[in-house]
Enzyme design. Structure first.
Site, PDB file in Angstrom:
ATOM      1  N   HIS A 156       4.168  16.357   8.561  1.00  0.00           N
ATOM      2  CA  HIS A 156       2.878  16.186   8.495  1.00  0.00           C
ATOM      3  C   HIS A 156       2.364  15.686   7.332  1.00  0.00           C
ATOM      4  O   HIS A 156       1.007  15.989   6.861  1.00  0.00           O
ATOM      5  CB  HIS A 156       2.255  17.394   9.037  1.00  0.00           C
ATOM      6  CG  HIS A 156       2.681  18.054  10.381  1.00  0.00           C
ATOM      7  ND1 HIS A 156       2.357  17.643  11.559  1.00  0.00           N
ATOM      8  CD2 HIS A 156       3.696  18.896  10.503  1.00  0.00           C
ATOM      9  CE1 HIS A 156       2.750  18.403  12.331  1.00  0.00           C
ATOM     10  NE2 HIS A 156       3.881  19.147  11.665  1.00  0.00           N
ATOM     11  N   SER A 277      -4.476  -7.392 -10.491  1.00  0.00           N
ATOM     12  CA  SER A 277      -5.917  -7.711  -9.876  1.00  0.00           C
ATOM     13  C   SER A 277      -6.485  -8.833 -10.704  1.00  0.00           C
ATOM     14  O   SER A 277      -6.526  -8.787 -11.972  1.00  0.00           O
ATOM     15  CB  SER A 277      -6.575  -6.438  -9.567  1.00  0.00           C
ATOM     16  OG  SER A 277      -7.852  -6.853  -9.723  1.00  0.00           O
ATOM     17  N   LYS A 283      -4.520  -2.423 -12.532  1.00  0.00           N
ATOM     18  CA  LYS A 283      -3.976  -2.781 -11.362  1.00  0.00           C
ATOM     19  C   LYS A 283      -2.387  -3.306 -11.552  1.00  0.00           C
ATOM     20  O   LYS A 283      -2.240  -3.963 -12.122  1.00  0.00           O
ATOM     21  CB  LYS A 283      -4.623  -3.405 -10.324  1.00  0.00           C
ATOM     22  CG  LYS A 283      -5.935  -2.873 -10.029  1.00  0.00           C
ATOM     23  CD  LYS A 283      -5.851  -1.632  -9.109  1.00  0.00           C
ATOM     24  CE  LYS A 283      -5.952  -2.169  -7.730  1.00  0.00           C
ATOM     25  NZ  LYS A 283      -5.867  -1.208  -6.618  1.00  0.00           N
ATOM     26  N   GLU A 290       3.779  -4.171   1.027  1.00  0.00           N
ATOM     27  CA  GLU A 290       2.712  -4.254   1.873  1.00  0.00           C
ATOM     28  C   GLU A 290       3.041  -5.429   2.975  1.00  0.00           C
ATOM     29  O   GLU A 290       2.846  -5.255   4.039  1.00  0.00           O
ATOM     30  CB  GLU A 290       1.319  -4.448   1.029  1.00  0.00           C
ATOM     31  CG  GLU A 290       0.819  -3.072   0.465  1.00  0.00           C
ATOM     32  CD  GLU A 290      -0.161  -3.407  -0.687  1.00  0.00           C
ATOM     33  OE1 GLU A 290      -1.126  -2.915  -0.483  1.00  0.00           O
ATOM     34  OE2 GLU A 290       0.040  -4.398  -1.391  1.00  0.00           O
TER      35      GLU A 290
END
Ligand code: ARG
Length: 462
Positions: A156, A277, A283, A290
């Protein structure tokens, strides 16, 4: 280009239909398979006396010339051709004259395209499997390196029990191993030679189908002409294997994304596999992960597309089936990009052992072991679970760990606690005692790695 089938027509096809039905923009990828298949077909026609040896030889030489030009990048593909099969046949006749018109004897484009796609699928399965085997090899090596790296295991997405990174990586090894097996199965399904099925009902010519299979390296020939031209199961199996494999990559990517967050901070992606970024200077984004996660959607889409194309089709060939190729090629191309990128990204990712171990010490991952300790002292598990739970409750309130409780505090919860409790709930003990087959103990992981290495050795060929 004049249609090779135009005999019964009085008007040319409408330009809209020409454009609409043309498959050459994507099926030109089948050109090598198409020409190789035709060489085998023509060779067999000559051997069987269906064509004169002279014609057969002229055809084979012509096709070899086309193949050589194609490989040398010297062949200009006529985008006006209806499909790759028509293009090759017309070009052949252009080059060698009359004999070229005899190539299609005893054959239909229906069994021809089935052959071409099977040949392409054999290569695709082999290549994807090879990339998967590299990933499997890396996982075995990393697991061996990290069989003592303690980390938190989750259910979980809540901390559950201590495991090791090696154990975690070996879970992925099992998944990718099953993927290899699925691609091996998809390979076997494709490895059946359909020529001789004709349009749907075989042919009247005395073809030697086994000889064509032998020339092309197929293990078997199809056993029913109608099925031979209607079947795309071997592509669906490829796409299903591809979808499952992408799902596995996607789950792994999700975890690496999570581990790279400031909150987890247990993995650091190599600079070469992250992006920055345009506005936020700090970043470092895990784009490779992704994108892999995102591309999983398109591969599922490819599978759904082909399943849906096939679901309503009466036997045998229907033009709908031309839609099989783009879905197949797209999934294949996607895997061929995702697998090497992912493998290299994983290879270069640094795992922060100290942070993993520190994090495993939080969240009461040893609460089960504390209960098991009491079971060892004779308590029923249900009661032991309750005692452990009450101690966790106390620690949550006081913001402490179970290991921080004094022996008096423990004894207040249950008199069976002794000094050896601290050793019993140390993370390394928790991991080491789970040494049954398939468990996270370094010894069990070592066994699992050895079995994995044996399996790799058995599956590296073919
Ligand atoms: N381009 C077609 C395909 O990809 C080849 C088979 C065409 N057969 C036919 N009877 N029109 O499926």
């Amino acid at each position: 280009m004049a249609k090779l089938w135009a005999g019964r027509f009085e008007k040319p096809t409408n330009a809209l239909l020409d454009d609409f039905q043309s498959s050459i923009p994507f099926d030109q990828r089948l050109l090598e398979c198409d020409v190789t298949g035709s060489i085998a077909h023509a060779t067999m026609l000559g051997e069987q006396g269906i064509l004169t040896m002279e014609d057969a030889k002229a055809i084979v030489a012509g096709l070899e010339g086309i193949l050589a030009d194609y490989r040398a990048g010297k062949l200009e593909i006529d985008m006006g051709a209806e499909d790759v099969h028509m293009f090759v046949e017309a070009l052949l006749t252009d080059r060698i004259g009359e004999a070229g018109k005899r190539l299609h004897t005893g054959r239909s484009r229906n069994d021809q395209v089935a052959l071409d796609v099977r040949m392409y699928a054999l290569q695709a399965n082999t290549q994807v499997k090879a990339l998967l085997m590299k990933l499997c090899q890396l996982l075995l090596d990393l697991a061996s390196e990290h069989k003592n790296t303690v980390m938190a295991g989750y259910t979980h997405l809540q901390k559950a029990q201590p495991i090791t990174l090696g154990f975690h990586l070996m879970a992925y090894f099992q998944m990718f191993k099953r993927d290899v097996q699925r691609f091996e199965h998809a390979y076997d399904e494709a490895d059946v030679m359909p020529l001789g099925s004709g349009a749907l009902a075989g042919t009247t010519y005395p073809l030697n189908r086994e000889r064509v299979a032998e020339l092309l390296g197929f293990s078997e020939v199809t056993d029913n002409a109608l099925d031979g031209v209607s079947d795309r199961d071997f592509l669906i199996s490829f796409l299903a294997a591809a979808s499952t494999c992408m799902m596995h990559l996607s789950r792994f990517c999700e975890e690496l994304i999570l581990w790279s967050t400031n909150e987890f901070s247990t993995a650091i992606m190599d600079d070469g596999f992250a992006t920055g970024s345009s506005i936020m200077p700090q970043k470092k984004n895990p784009d490779a992960c992704e994108l892999t996660r995102g591309k999983t959607g398109r591969v599922y889409g490819d599978l759904m597309a082909l399943l849906t194309v096939m679901k309503g089709l009466p036997l045998a060939y229907n033009k709908d089936m031309q839609e099989d190729k783009e879905a197949f090629f797209d999934a294949y191309d996607t895997l061929m990009k995702c697998l090497p990128t992912f493998t290299e990204m994983l290879r270069t990712t640094a795992f922060k052992k100290d942070e993993m171990e520190r994090s495993a010490g939080l969240g009461f991952t040893n609460a089960t072991d504390l209960a098991d300790y009491l079971v060892g002292k004779g308590l029923p598990f249900r009661d032991a679970h309750h005692v452990s739970g009450s101690l966790v409750g106390k620690c949550v309130k006081e913001n402490r760990a179970l290991d921080d409780l004094s022996l008096e505090e423990l004894k207040a919860a249950h008199p069976a606690f002794e000094e050896d409790i601290y050793e019993a709930i140390a993370l390394s003990t928790c991991v080491q005692r789970r040494s049954l087959r398939g468990g996270p103990a370094p010894s069990a992981v070592e066994d699992s790695i050895n079995r994995g290495r044996q399996w790799m050795a058995q599956h590296s060929e073919g």
